[in-house]
Design an enzyme around this catalytic site. Sequence first.
Site, PDB file in Angstrom:
ATOM      1  N   LYS A   1       0.657  -1.246   0.180  1.00 19.47           N
ATOM      2  CA  LYS A   1      -0.090   0.007  -0.013  1.00 19.47           C
ATOM      3  C   LYS A   1       0.936   1.293  -0.071  1.00 19.47           C
ATOM      4  O   LYS A   1       1.779   1.455   0.841  1.00 19.47           O
ATOM      5  CB  LYS A   1      -0.954  -0.002   1.055  1.00 19.47           C
ATOM      6  N   ILE A   2       0.550   2.210  -1.063  1.00 24.94           N
ATOM      7  CA  ILE A   2       1.491   3.436  -0.969  1.00 24.94           C
ATOM      8  C   ILE A   2       0.227   4.509  -1.301  1.00 24.94           C
ATOM      9  O   ILE A   2      -0.327   4.528  -1.970  1.00 24.94           O
ATOM     10  CB  ILE A   2       2.324   3.268  -2.249  1.00 24.94           C
TER      11      ILE A   2
END
Length: 223
Positions: A83-84
Amino acid sequence: MELYVDSANVKTIKELKKWLPIDGVTVNPSIISTERKPLFKLLDELLVLSDKYLHVQVISALKEDIIKEAERLHSISDKIIVKIPVSEQGLAAIKEIDTARIKVTATAIFSLTQALSAAKAGASYLAPYVSRLDSIEQSGVKLVKEMKYIIDKHQYLAKIIAASIKTSNQVKELLKTGVRAMTLSPEIMLQSHRHHLTDRAVAIFREDWDSVYKKFELDSEVK
Protein backbone atom coordinates in the site's frame (compact mmCIF):
# COMPACT_ATOMS: atom_id res chain seq x y z
CA MET A 1 -16.33 -9.20 -4.82
CA GLU A 2 -13.38 -9.35 -2.43
CA LEU A 3 -13.95 -8.80 1.29
CA TYR A 4 -11.06 -7.76 3.55
CA VAL A 5 -10.89 -7.12 7.27
CA ASP A 6 -9.16 -3.88 8.26
CA SER A 7 -7.40 -5.09 11.39
CA ALA A 8 -4.16 -6.57 12.67
CA ASN A 9 -5.67 -8.31 15.68
CA VAL A 10 -5.02 -11.99 15.05
CA LYS A 11 -7.58 -13.24 17.59
CA THR A 12 -10.35 -11.04 16.17
CA ILE A 13 -9.60 -12.04 12.58
CA LYS A 14 -9.63 -15.75 13.48
CA GLU A 15 -13.06 -15.36 15.09
CA LEU A 16 -14.46 -13.53 12.05
CA LYS A 17 -13.06 -16.10 9.62
CA LYS A 18 -14.98 -18.87 11.40
CA TRP A 19 -18.22 -17.63 9.84
CA LEU A 20 -17.46 -14.95 7.25
CA PRO A 21 -15.94 -15.48 3.75
CA ILE A 22 -13.02 -13.10 4.28
CA ASP A 23 -10.46 -12.96 1.45
CA GLY A 24 -7.67 -11.23 3.29
CA VAL A 25 -6.41 -8.47 5.56
CA THR A 26 -5.54 -4.79 5.16
CA VAL A 27 -3.29 -2.87 7.53
CA ASN A 28 -1.67 0.55 7.81
CA PRO A 29 0.86 2.01 10.28
CA SER A 30 -1.90 3.10 12.67
CA ILE A 31 -3.52 -0.35 12.72
CA ILE A 32 -0.16 -2.12 13.10
CA SER A 33 0.89 0.13 16.00
CA THR A 34 -2.18 -0.80 18.07
CA GLU A 35 -0.92 -4.40 18.32
CA ARG A 36 2.47 -3.42 19.78
CA LYS A 37 4.28 -6.31 18.07
CA PRO A 38 7.36 -6.39 15.82
CA LEU A 39 6.13 -5.78 12.27
CA PHE A 40 7.56 -8.81 10.50
CA LYS A 41 6.48 -11.24 13.23
CA LEU A 42 2.95 -9.84 12.99
CA LEU A 43 2.95 -10.04 9.18
CA ASP A 44 3.83 -13.75 9.37
CA GLU A 45 0.74 -14.30 11.53
CA LEU A 46 -1.49 -12.21 9.26
CA LEU A 47 -0.29 -13.98 6.11
CA VAL A 48 -1.62 -17.27 7.47
CA LEU A 49 -5.04 -15.62 7.84
CA SER A 50 -5.02 -14.07 4.35
CA ASP A 51 -6.44 -16.51 1.81
CA LYS A 52 -5.96 -14.08 -1.09
CA TYR A 53 -3.87 -11.03 -0.21
CA LEU A 54 -2.43 -9.11 2.71
CA HIS A 55 -2.29 -5.37 1.95
CA VAL A 56 0.57 -3.75 3.92
CA GLN A 57 1.38 -0.04 3.87
CA VAL A 58 4.83 1.50 3.64
CA ILE A 59 5.86 3.95 6.37
CA SER A 60 8.28 6.18 4.48
CA ALA A 61 7.34 9.42 2.71
CA LEU A 62 10.17 9.78 0.16
CA LYS A 63 10.14 8.00 -3.20
CA GLU A 64 13.44 6.17 -2.84
CA ASP A 65 12.57 4.90 0.63
CA ILE A 66 9.06 3.88 -0.44
CA ILE A 67 10.54 1.80 -3.27
CA LYS A 68 13.00 0.10 -0.88
CA GLU A 69 10.20 -0.74 1.55
CA ALA A 70 8.05 -2.06 -1.30
CA GLU A 71 10.87 -4.40 -2.33
CA ARG A 72 11.35 -5.55 1.28
CA LEU A 73 7.66 -6.24 1.83
CA HIS A 74 7.31 -8.05 -1.49
CA SER A 75 10.29 -10.27 -0.63
CA ILE A 76 8.33 -11.72 2.30
CA SER A 77 5.54 -13.17 0.19
CA ASP A 78 3.83 -12.81 -3.19
CA LYS A 79 0.60 -12.55 -1.22
CA ILE A 80 1.64 -9.13 0.11
CA ILE A 81 0.29 -6.15 -1.81
CA VAL A 82 2.16 -2.96 -0.99
CA LYS A 83 0.00 0.00 0.00
CA ILE A 84 1.36 3.38 -1.05
CA PRO A 85 -0.40 6.71 -0.34
CA VAL A 86 -1.03 8.83 -3.44
CA SER A 87 1.13 11.77 -2.40
CA GLU A 88 3.51 13.22 -5.02
CA GLN A 89 6.31 11.02 -3.71
CA GLY A 90 3.97 8.03 -3.51
CA LEU A 91 2.79 8.36 -7.11
CA ALA A 92 6.39 8.81 -8.23
CA ALA A 93 7.27 5.56 -6.48
CA ILE A 94 4.34 3.69 -8.05
CA LYS A 95 5.53 4.89 -11.48
CA GLU A 96 9.00 3.45 -10.91
CA ILE A 97 8.04 0.19 -9.25
CA ASP A 98 7.74 -2.84 -11.51
CA THR A 99 4.03 -3.27 -10.81
CA ALA A 100 3.88 -6.43 -12.89
CA ARG A 101 6.10 -8.00 -10.23
CA ILE A 102 5.15 -6.03 -7.12
CA LYS A 103 1.42 -5.45 -6.78
CA VAL A 104 0.46 -2.05 -5.37
CA THR A 105 -2.59 -0.64 -3.64
CA ALA A 106 -2.75 3.12 -4.11
CA THR A 107 -4.24 4.34 -0.85
CA ALA A 108 -5.54 7.52 0.81
CA ILE A 109 -7.36 8.49 -2.39
CA PHE A 110 -9.62 11.53 -2.07
CA SER A 111 -10.04 12.68 -5.68
CA LEU A 112 -10.81 11.26 -9.10
CA THR A 113 -7.55 12.56 -10.58
CA GLN A 114 -5.53 10.80 -7.88
CA ALA A 115 -7.32 7.56 -8.73
CA LEU A 116 -6.79 8.02 -12.48
CA SER A 117 -3.07 8.71 -12.09
CA ALA A 118 -2.60 5.72 -9.78
CA ALA A 119 -4.38 3.45 -12.26
CA LYS A 120 -2.25 4.79 -15.15
CA ALA A 121 0.90 4.27 -13.06
CA GLY A 122 0.06 0.58 -12.67
CA ALA A 123 -1.63 0.19 -9.28
CA SER A 124 -3.58 -3.06 -8.92
CA TYR A 125 -5.97 -1.64 -6.31
CA LEU A 126 -7.28 1.86 -5.62
CA ALA A 127 -8.37 2.64 -2.05
CA PRO A 128 -10.65 5.68 -1.66
CA TYR A 129 -11.35 6.82 1.92
CA VAL A 130 -15.13 6.95 2.02
CA SER A 131 -15.95 8.26 5.51
CA ARG A 132 -13.19 10.84 5.57
CA LEU A 133 -14.75 12.48 2.52
CA ASP A 134 -18.17 12.35 4.15
CA SER A 135 -16.72 14.08 7.20
CA ILE A 136 -15.89 17.18 5.12
CA GLU A 137 -19.36 17.29 3.56
CA GLN A 138 -18.37 15.49 0.37
CA SER A 139 -19.59 12.05 -0.75
CA GLY A 140 -17.27 9.08 -0.54
CA VAL A 141 -19.79 6.86 -2.32
CA LYS A 142 -20.06 9.40 -5.15
CA LEU A 143 -16.28 9.32 -5.59
CA VAL A 144 -16.37 5.51 -5.81
CA LYS A 145 -19.07 5.71 -8.49
CA GLU A 146 -16.98 8.23 -10.47
CA MET A 147 -13.86 6.10 -10.11
CA LYS A 148 -15.69 3.01 -11.32
CA TYR A 149 -17.00 4.90 -14.35
CA ILE A 150 -13.51 6.13 -15.34
CA ILE A 151 -11.86 2.75 -14.77
CA ASP A 152 -14.49 0.95 -16.84
CA LYS A 153 -14.48 3.60 -19.58
CA HIS A 154 -10.71 3.49 -20.05
CA GLN A 155 -10.46 -0.25 -19.34
CA TYR A 156 -7.89 -0.01 -16.57
CA LEU A 157 -7.20 -3.26 -14.73
CA ALA A 158 -7.14 -1.66 -11.28
CA LYS A 159 -9.79 -2.72 -8.78
CA ILE A 160 -11.42 -0.30 -6.36
CA ILE A 161 -11.07 -1.41 -2.74
CA ALA A 162 -13.36 0.90 -0.77
CA ALA A 163 -11.85 1.83 2.61
CA SER A 164 -12.56 4.00 5.65
CA ILE A 165 -16.13 2.73 5.92
CA LYS A 166 -17.85 3.68 9.15
CA THR A 167 -21.54 2.73 8.77
CA SER A 168 -23.62 -0.20 7.55
CA ASN A 169 -25.47 2.16 5.22
CA GLN A 170 -22.19 3.02 3.49
CA VAL A 171 -21.58 -0.71 3.02
CA LYS A 172 -25.00 -1.06 1.39
CA GLU A 173 -24.52 1.93 -0.91
CA LEU A 174 -21.03 0.77 -1.92
CA LEU A 175 -22.29 -2.71 -2.76
CA LYS A 176 -24.86 -1.11 -5.06
CA THR A 177 -22.07 0.61 -7.02
CA GLY A 178 -20.64 -2.77 -8.06
CA VAL A 179 -17.34 -2.09 -6.29
CA ARG A 180 -15.01 -5.11 -6.66
CA ALA A 181 -13.50 -5.04 -3.17
CA MET A 182 -13.95 -3.42 0.21
CA THR A 183 -12.23 -3.53 3.57
CA LEU A 184 -14.20 -3.27 6.79
CA SER A 185 -13.21 -2.87 10.40
CA PRO A 186 -14.29 -5.79 12.61
CA GLU A 187 -16.93 -3.55 14.18
CA ILE A 188 -18.55 -2.61 10.85
CA MET A 189 -18.22 -6.17 9.60
CA LEU A 190 -20.28 -7.37 12.57
CA GLN A 191 -22.71 -4.47 12.42
CA SER A 192 -23.45 -4.95 8.73
CA HIS A 193 -23.99 -8.72 9.00
CA ARG A 194 -26.05 -8.96 12.17
CA HIS A 195 -29.78 -8.21 12.20
CA HIS A 196 -32.20 -8.47 15.11
CA LEU A 197 -34.95 -9.76 12.81
CA THR A 198 -32.73 -12.69 11.77
CA ASP A 199 -32.19 -13.53 15.45
CA ARG A 200 -35.92 -13.24 16.10
CA ALA A 201 -36.77 -15.49 13.14
CA VAL A 202 -34.41 -18.18 14.44
CA ALA A 203 -35.99 -17.93 17.89
CA ILE A 204 -39.49 -18.33 16.43
CA PHE A 205 -38.43 -21.43 14.51
CA ARG A 206 -37.23 -22.95 17.80
CA GLU A 207 -40.39 -21.96 19.66
CA ASP A 208 -42.64 -23.48 17.00
CA TRP A 209 -40.67 -26.74 16.94
CA ASP A 210 -40.65 -27.01 20.74
CA SER A 211 -44.43 -26.53 20.82
CA VAL A 212 -44.96 -29.75 18.84
CA TYR A 213 -41.96 -32.05 19.34
CA LYS A 214 -40.53 -33.65 22.48
CA LYS A 215 -36.89 -32.89 21.65
CA PHE A 216 -35.02 -30.40 19.50
CA GLU A 217 -33.79 -33.19 17.24
CA LEU A 218 -34.61 -34.13 13.61
CA ASP A 219 -35.88 -37.58 14.61
CA SER A 220 -37.88 -36.42 17.63
CA GLU A 221 -41.34 -37.80 18.32
CA VAL A 222 -44.41 -35.61 18.50
CA LYS A 223 -45.57 -34.73 22.01
